[in-house]
Scaffold this motif. Structure first.
Motif, PDB file in Angstrom:
ATOM      1  N   ASN A  54       0.834  -1.206   0.000  1.00  0.00           N
ATOM      2  CA  ASN A  54       0.000   0.000   0.000  1.00  0.00           C
ATOM      3  C   ASN A  54       0.866   1.253   0.000  1.00  0.00           C
ATOM      4  O   ASN A  54       0.594   2.197  -0.741  1.00  0.00           O
ATOM      5  CB  ASN A  54      -0.930   0.014   1.210  1.00  0.00           C
ATOM      6  CG  ASN A  54      -1.982  -1.058   1.155  1.00  0.00           C
ATOM      7  OD1 ASN A  54      -1.814  -2.061   0.470  1.00  0.00           O
ATOM      8  ND2 ASN A  54      -3.054  -0.868   1.889  1.00  0.00           N
ATOM      9  N   TYR A  58       0.684   4.128  -2.800  1.00  0.00           N
ATOM     10  CA  TYR A  58       0.375   5.511  -2.449  1.00  0.00           C
ATOM     11  C   TYR A  58       1.480   6.443  -2.931  1.00  0.00           C
ATOM     12  O   TYR A  58       1.209   7.510  -3.487  1.00  0.00           O
ATOM     13  CB  TYR A  58       0.223   5.689  -0.935  1.00  0.00           C
ATOM     14  CG  TYR A  58      -0.852   4.868  -0.275  1.00  0.00           C
ATOM     15  CD1 TYR A  58      -1.981   4.422  -0.955  1.00  0.00           C
ATOM     16  CD2 TYR A  58      -0.739   4.507   1.063  1.00  0.00           C
ATOM     17  CE1 TYR A  58      -2.955   3.668  -0.331  1.00  0.00           C
ATOM     18  CE2 TYR A  58      -1.715   3.760   1.696  1.00  0.00           C
ATOM     19  CZ  TYR A  58      -2.820   3.335   0.996  1.00  0.00           C
ATOM     20  OH  TYR A  58      -3.779   2.595   1.624  1.00  0.00           O
ATOM     21  N   PRO A  65      -4.834   6.889  -0.555  1.00  0.00           N
ATOM     22  CA  PRO A  65      -5.174   6.209   0.694  1.00  0.00           C
ATOM     23  C   PRO A  65      -6.613   6.530   1.095  1.00  0.00           C
ATOM     24  O   PRO A  65      -7.087   7.648   0.864  1.00  0.00           O
ATOM     25  CB  PRO A  65      -4.200   6.805   1.716  1.00  0.00           C
ATOM     26  CG  PRO A  65      -3.169   7.532   0.939  1.00  0.00           C
ATOM     27  CD  PRO A  65      -3.754   7.854  -0.393  1.00  0.00           C
TER      28      PRO A  65
END
Length: 91
Positions: A54, A58, A65
């Motif tokens: 993640n 991002y 997010p």
């Protein structure tokens, strides 16, 4: 909606949408926070309980997010040690 139009003289250039620009700016803020803390992506992910994949997505602006993560990032920016301790204590 287009935020930055493609350069007509560059066949490889593409338009940048408003959403794409926002994702890119968020990624920059996350990278700058991580760098300010002197952490690699892996260290940041482990310290704050955010999946490494993640963080990578991002930072390159591929994904924005979710609101809860954005709020958590503000907490990390304000109180990095306290946020890391809270995650460590919860584990």
């Amino acid at each position: 909606m287009i935020a930055i139009p493609a350069d007509p003289n560059d066949p490889e250039d593409r338009d940048v949408s408003v959403a794409g620009l926002e994702r890119g700016l968020m990624g920059r803020r996350i990278r700058m926070l991580r760098n300010r803390l002197g952490m690699s992506q892996d260290e940041f992910a482990r310290a704050y309980g955010i999946p490494l994949a993640n963080i990578r997505q991002y930072e390159i602006g591929r994904h924005m997010p979710p609101p809860a993560v954005r709020a958590y990032l503000k907490v990390i920016a304000a109180e990095p040690e306290l946020a890391a301790k809270a995650i460590a204590d919860a584990a």
